[in-house]
Design an enzyme around this catalytic site. Structure first.
Site, short mmCIF file in Angstrom:
data_model
loop_
_atom_site.label_atom_id
_atom_site.label_comp_id
_atom_site.label_asym_id
_atom_site.label_seq_id
_atom_site.Cartn_x
_atom_site.Cartn_y
_atom_site.Cartn_z
N GLY A 167 0.82 -1.21 0.00
CA GLY A 167 0.00 0.00 0.00
C GLY A 167 0.85 1.26 0.00
CG ASP A 168 3.28 2.32 3.34
OD1 ASP A 168 2.93 3.45 3.73
OD2 ASP A 168 3.19 1.31 4.04
CB SER A 169 5.32 0.25 -2.67
OG SER A 169 6.23 -0.14 -1.68
CB ALA A 171 0.77 5.78 -1.42
N GLY A 172 3.52 5.68 -3.03
CA GLY A 172 4.76 6.32 -3.45
C GLY A 172 4.84 6.49 -4.95
#
Length: 386
Positions: A167-169, A171-172
């Site tokens: 999820g973080d990646s 968004a990145g």
């Protein structure tokens, strides 16, 4: 030729995964990325997962090509230095909870007065607006609320997570895309005005859900977990081979399925009107999977791979990291790069994505020591005439 982002200065105020993941990509393609860290402990990622002599091995990948400076953003001195750095920055990327930078006097509206051309890219759990904006948001929660985890796993078991900070990646990656669009818009603007790029973790995950929303809205269908298959697409599954290994076969386009049927010794499937289109195959997916696995169980994984490669059918083994390291394709594409750690030991790290033919990205140095560039960056600002 210069790298595509040379001349772009990025000030990274992010911590953990999402914003730093975006900063890593900027740095790989030539931007000057100045990472601001807490003076005592630095980015929390320095202490995550597998450690080597006091530093996370993940850190060396995540912070490559960045300059590390230490500032206490909770104190006026640190806030004032951010204002100084913002004067000639092109981009600030941050992933604090919404309102935090505003309390410190270094929010977008504050810094825009100093540098109207500034682009601030903001990553948060739920975005800068809406009733959830003030909630703490992590990638794991975003994967859940964005709908991804509901669909991940087997129908008779609880939802599971992918074994990465996906999820973080995601968004990145959206942060990079949005920032590049904002830079392009600034280039075309006669007044060279910047803007705010608002990336929500939940929305980034939600954006991957294909036709799940219209299926629900128009047909009342709630897509459920289907394990290793994709409901409504067949055949596409994981199959057991004679040597106990698994292989993924995706013969779900009409033309590929015909070739696949011949390759596994079932030319009758290729002529059967029931299987000529995906709809008919999907309605009979369980039977097709049974027939296919009966065939794969008579062959080793390598034999299945060879037969289906020759037939032009998408097929591949499920790789561990050991398999990836030993794979000739990853090796040939320079995706396994050797770097030297501060103690002189060498380690493999992932290569650069994507590949640009004329201005490729590169790894210039690994993740820096905490505050390694204080003198270069902060000292230079302090010695400039006011």
């Amino acid at each position: 030729m210069k790298k595509p982002l040379e001349g772009i200065k990025v000030l990274e105020l992010g911590n953990f995964v999402a914003a730093p993941f975006a900063g890593k990509i900027f740095g790989e393609f030539g931007a000057e990325v100045i990472k601001v860290e807490d003076p005592k402990n630095g980015d929390s990622l320095r202490n995550w997962r597998v450690m080597h002599k006091g530093t996370s091995l993940w850190w060396y990948v995540h912070a490559r090509n960045k300059k590390s400076i230490t500032l206490n953003l909770r104190e006026e001195e640190g806030q004032e230095m951010v204002r100084e750095l913002a004067k000639d920055a092109d981009v600030i990327i941050e992933n604090f909870r919404p309102g935090t930078l505003e309390r410190w006097g270094i929010g977008y509206e504050d810094l825009k007065k100093i540098n109207p051309s500034l682009i601030m890219t903001r990553i948060s759990g739920y975005g800068q607006t809406g009733p959830y904006r003030d909630k703490v948001g992590f990638g794991s929660v975003a994967e859940s609320m964005g709908g991804l985890r509901y669909l991940t796993g087997f129908p008779d078991r609880p939802p599971v997570r992918v074994g990465l900070a996906v999820g973080d990646s995601i968004a990145g990656l959206y942060a990079v895309n949005g920032t590049l669009m904002a830079l392009r818009a600034r280039d075309m603007d006669p007044l060279k005005r910047g803007q705010c790029v608002d990336v929500a973790l939940t929305e980034s995950v939600f954006s991957l859900l294909e036709g799940v929303l219209p299926e629900y809205d128009m047909k009342g269908i709630v897509r459920e977990r289907t394990g290793a298959t994709l409901e409504g697409i067949a055949p596409s599954n994981t199959y057991l081979c004679a040597d106990g290994k698994y292989i993924v076969i995706a013969a779900n386009s009409d033309s590929i399925f015909k070739r696949f049927a011949v390759a596994i010794g079932r030319p009758d499937f290729a002529e059967n009107p029931i299987y000529l289109n995906n709809q008919g195959r999907a309605e009979n997916a369980e039977y097709l999977d049974q027939v296919i696995e009966e065939w794969t169980k008579r062959h080793t994984q390598k034999e299945v791979q060879s037969i289906l490669d020759a037939a032009g059918v998408p097929v591949g083994p499920i790789y561990s990291i050991e398999d990836i390291v030993n794979d000739e394709q990853f090796q040939a594409r320079d995706m396994l790069q050797t770097v030297t750690l501060p103690d002189g030991e060498q380690v493999l790290v992932p290569g650069i994505v994507p590949k640009l033919s004329e201005t490729p990205g590169s790894i210039e140095w690994i993740g820096p020591e905490l505050g390694q560039h204080n003198e270069e960056v902060i000292g230079q600002k302090l010695t400039q005439p006011k």
